[in-house]
Scaffold this active site. Structure first.
Site, PDB file in Angstrom:
ATOM      1  N   ASN A   9       8.258  14.828  -6.307  1.00 27.76           N
ATOM      2  CA  ASN A   9       9.166  14.202  -7.276  1.00 27.76           C
ATOM      3  C   ASN A   9       8.706  14.657  -8.658  1.00 27.76           C
ATOM      4  O   ASN A   9       7.707  14.176  -9.170  1.00 27.76           O
ATOM      5  CB  ASN A   9       9.083  12.675  -7.148  1.00 27.76           C
ATOM      6  CG  ASN A   9       9.862  11.967  -8.247  1.00 27.76           C
ATOM      7  OD1 ASN A   9      10.677  12.587  -8.929  1.00 27.76           O
ATOM      8  ND2 ASN A   9       9.614  10.677  -8.419  1.00 27.76           N
ATOM      9  N   TRP A  10       9.451  15.587  -9.219  1.00 26.75           N
ATOM     10  CA  TRP A  10       9.035  16.179 -10.505  1.00 26.75           C
ATOM     11  C   TRP A  10       9.275  15.227 -11.679  1.00 26.75           C
ATOM     12  O   TRP A  10       8.821  15.476 -12.783  1.00 26.75           O
ATOM     13  CB  TRP A  10       9.806  17.477 -10.754  1.00 26.75           C
ATOM     14  CG  TRP A  10       9.414  18.625  -9.860  1.00 26.75           C
ATOM     15  CD1 TRP A  10       8.663  18.577  -8.713  1.00 26.75           C
ATOM     16  CD2 TRP A  10       9.753  20.003 -10.053  1.00 26.75           C
ATOM     17  NE1 TRP A  10       8.526  19.836  -8.188  1.00 26.75           N
ATOM     18  CE2 TRP A  10       9.186  20.734  -8.987  1.00 26.75           C
ATOM     19  CE3 TRP A  10      10.495  20.692 -11.025  1.00 26.75           C
ATOM     20  CZ2 TRP A  10       9.334  22.120  -8.877  1.00 26.75           C
ATOM     21  CZ3 TRP A  10      10.643  22.075 -10.904  1.00 26.75           C
ATOM     22  CH2 TRP A  10      10.065  22.774  -9.845  1.00 26.75           C
ATOM     23  N   LYS A  11      10.026  14.170 -11.447  1.00 25.28           N
ATOM     24  CA  LYS A  11      10.388  13.224 -12.511  1.00 25.28           C
ATOM     25  C   LYS A  11      11.011  13.988 -13.690  1.00 25.28           C
ATOM     26  O   LYS A  11      11.671  14.993 -13.467  1.00 25.28           O
ATOM     27  CB  LYS A  11       9.168  12.409 -12.936  1.00 25.28           C
ATOM     28  CG  LYS A  11       8.428  11.812 -11.743  1.00 25.28           C
ATOM     29  CD  LYS A  11       7.488  10.721 -12.132  1.00 25.28           C
ATOM     30  CE  LYS A  11       6.671  10.311 -10.925  1.00 25.28           C
ATOM     31  NZ  LYS A  11       6.023   9.028 -11.069  1.00 25.28           N
ATOM     32  N   HIS A  94      14.151   4.821  -6.799  1.00 24.03           N
ATOM     33  CA  HIS A  94      12.738   4.951  -7.215  1.00 24.03           C
ATOM     34  C   HIS A  94      12.387   3.776  -8.127  1.00 24.03           C
ATOM     35  O   HIS A  94      13.237   3.313  -8.905  1.00 24.03           O
ATOM     36  CB  HIS A  94      12.534   6.284  -7.939  1.00 24.03           C
ATOM     37  CG  HIS A  94      11.097   6.612  -8.156  1.00 24.03           C
ATOM     38  ND1 HIS A  94      10.367   6.056  -9.178  1.00 24.03           N
ATOM     39  CD2 HIS A  94      10.235   7.416  -7.478  1.00 24.03           C
ATOM     40  CE1 HIS A  94       9.118   6.507  -9.119  1.00 24.03           C
ATOM     41  NE2 HIS A  94       9.012   7.335  -8.098  1.00 24.03           N
ATOM     42  N   GLU A  96      10.877   3.646 -10.819  1.00 16.68           N
ATOM     43  CA  GLU A  96      11.121   3.905 -12.249  1.00 16.68           C
ATOM     44  C   GLU A  96      12.596   3.714 -12.586  1.00 16.68           C
ATOM     45  O   GLU A  96      12.941   3.266 -13.680  1.00 16.68           O
ATOM     46  CB  GLU A  96      10.635   5.325 -12.601  1.00 16.68           C
ATOM     47  CG  GLU A  96       9.111   5.383 -12.623  1.00 16.68           C
ATOM     48  CD  GLU A  96       8.510   6.730 -12.301  1.00 16.68           C
ATOM     49  OE1 GLU A  96       9.233   7.749 -12.330  1.00 16.68           O
ATOM     50  OE2 GLU A  96       7.292   6.773 -12.018  1.00 16.68           O
ATOM     51  N   GLU A 166       6.440   3.103  -1.586  1.00 13.82           N
ATOM     52  CA  GLU A 166       5.677   3.421  -2.786  1.00 13.82           C
ATOM     53  C   GLU A 166       5.235   2.134  -3.484  1.00 13.82           C
ATOM     54  O   GLU A 166       6.018   1.549  -4.251  1.00 13.82           O
ATOM     55  CB  GLU A 166       6.540   4.233  -3.749  1.00 13.82           C
ATOM     56  CG  GLU A 166       6.996   5.559  -3.194  1.00 13.82           C
ATOM     57  CD  GLU A 166       7.218   6.584  -4.296  1.00 13.82           C
ATOM     58  OE1 GLU A 166       6.605   7.644  -4.220  1.00 13.82           O
ATOM     59  OE2 GLU A 166       7.967   6.306  -5.243  1.00 13.82           O
ATOM     60  N   GLY A 172       1.366   6.872 -10.132  1.00 14.24           N
ATOM     61  CA  GLY A 172       0.887   7.458 -11.389  1.00 14.24           C
ATOM     62  C   GLY A 172      -0.360   6.791 -11.938  1.00 14.24           C
ATOM     63  O   GLY A 172      -0.728   7.017 -13.091  1.00 14.24           O
ATOM     64  N   SER A 212       0.028   8.201  -5.890  1.00 19.43           N
ATOM     65  CA  SER A 212      -1.224   8.924  -6.156  1.00 19.43           C
ATOM     66  C   SER A 212      -1.740   9.706  -4.941  1.00 19.43           C
ATOM     67  O   SER A 212      -2.946   9.791  -4.714  1.00 19.43           O
ATOM     68  CB  SER A 212      -2.288   7.963  -6.696  1.00 19.43           C
ATOM     69  OG  SER A 212      -1.848   7.386  -7.916  1.00 19.43           O
ATOM     70  N   GLY A 233       4.289  12.517  -6.805  1.00 19.31           N
ATOM     71  CA  GLY A 233       4.701  12.676  -8.202  1.00 19.31           C
ATOM     72  C   GLY A 233       3.819  13.675  -8.925  1.00 19.31           C
ATOM     73  O   GLY A 233       4.008  14.895  -8.830  1.00 19.31           O
ATOM     74  N   GLY A 234       2.820  13.172  -9.626  1.00 26.29           N
ATOM     75  CA  GLY A 234       1.966  14.000 -10.486  1.00 26.29           C
ATOM     76  C   GLY A 234       1.456  15.278  -9.835  1.00 26.29           C
ATOM     77  O   GLY A 234       1.537  16.367 -10.425  1.00 26.29           O
TER      78      GLY A 234
HETATM   79  C1  PEP Z   1       6.301   9.012  -7.420  1.00 27.37           C
HETATM   80  O1  PEP Z   1       6.694   9.067  -8.562  1.00 27.37           O
HETATM   81  O2  PEP Z   1       7.107   8.920  -6.502  1.00 27.37           O
HETATM   82  C2  PEP Z   1       4.844   9.035  -7.188  1.00 27.37           C
HETATM   83  C3  PEP Z   1       4.404   8.711  -6.006  1.00 27.37           C
HETATM   84  O3  PEP Z   1       4.060   9.399  -8.239  1.00 27.37           O
HETATM   85  P1  PEP Z   1       2.478   9.734  -8.196  1.00 27.37           P
HETATM   86  O4  PEP Z   1       2.247  10.631  -7.004  1.00 27.37           O
HETATM   87  O5  PEP Z   1       2.208  10.421  -9.491  1.00 27.37           O
HETATM   88  O6  PEP Z   1       1.763   8.440  -8.050  1.00 27.37           O
END
Ligand code: PEP
Length: 249
Positions: A9-11, A94, A96, A166, A172, A212, A233-234
């Site tokens: 997920n590049w956000k 999501h 966010e 999640e 994050g 994470s 994500g990250g």
């Molecule tokens: C996400 O945004 O779906 C996510 C899991 O982010 P991260 O891996 O950065 O925690």
């Protein structure tokens, strides 16, 4: 046997030019993956990303879509626009989007139904806050999210869906749920799907863990019986993503 699915997920990161650069870097590194690989890119990057990944086995996902077909919805992207551009998956709900864009369980449900109408595979997100976990209401909360998300969704569609568990406190933050915590909730989600549909649907649906995930913890998480991959994500924005994708090599 469910095939694992690992989605980045590049956000809101990467311009179209930067997206092409990152795909060029990652493409050879994930070429022989034994899992389904998805890059969920910003809307503006979809067309160049589809072009750049053609023939590579990587699927492109969107991070959101609207539940209407077309019309006066300034700023929104329709399901038909996504399929026409070559998108296969779409992240729905999501945390966010729930936090910053007023997404609710009800809008998530409308989007999941609409995604299937257009043959898009939704990656339906659910997860609890730290407070809810501490109050020991995480399972009830997630069951409610899942039940509403799949309300009136046909069984044959549900079998093809992906659910991403999640925990919000792990997104994050660098705080990953323990393997046991992640497995426990993913198994509860599968039980919930069995209650809504049946055991066969529950054993077909793929459930990811997200929060994470990194190259160091992926293998242990994805070895759990009810964790069918990850939403990342990250770590999806760097070469490390390839290590996550290749966790089983
Ligand atoms: C996400 O945004 O779906 C996510 C899991 O982010 P991260 O891996 O950065 O925690």
């Amino acid at each position: 046997m469910r095939k694992k699915i690992i989605a980045g997920n590049w956000k809101m990161n990467k311009t179209p030019a930067q997206a092409i650069e990152l795909i060029k870097e990652l493409k050879p590194l994930v070429a022989d993956a034994r899992v389904d690989v998805v890059f969920a890119v910003p809307a503006i990057d979809i067309i160049p990303a589809v072009k750049e990944t053609a023939g590579s086995g990587i699927d492109i996902g969107a991070q959101n879509m609207f539940y209407m077909e077309s019309g006066a919805y300034t700023g929104e992207v329709s399901p038909e626009m996504l399929t026409d551009a070559g998108v296969k998956y779409v992240i729905i709900g999501h945390s966010e989007r729930r936090e910053y864009f007023a997404e609710t369980d009800e809008t998530v449900n409308k989007k999941v139904i609409k995604a299937f109408e257009h043959n898009l595979i939704p990656i339906v997100c659910c997860g609890e806050t730290l407070e809810q976990r501490e109050q020991k209401i995480a399972v009830d909360w997630i069951r409610k999210q899942v039940k509403i998300a799949f309300f009136n969704v046909e069984k044959e569609d549900a079998k093809r869906a992906v659910i991403a568990y999640e925990p919000i406190w792990a997104i994050g933050t660098g705080k990953t749920a323990t393997t046991a915590q992640a497995q426990e909730i993913c198994s509860k989600i599968r039980e919930c799907i069995a209650e809504i549909y049946d055991a066969q649907t529950a054993s077909s649906i793929r459930i990811q863990y997200g929060g994470s995930v990194n190259a160091g913890n992926a293998a242990e998480l994805f070895a759990q019986p009810d964790i069918d991959g990850g939403l990342v994500g990250g770590a999806s924005l760097k070469a490390d993503f390839a290590k996550i994708v290749n966790y089983n090599k």
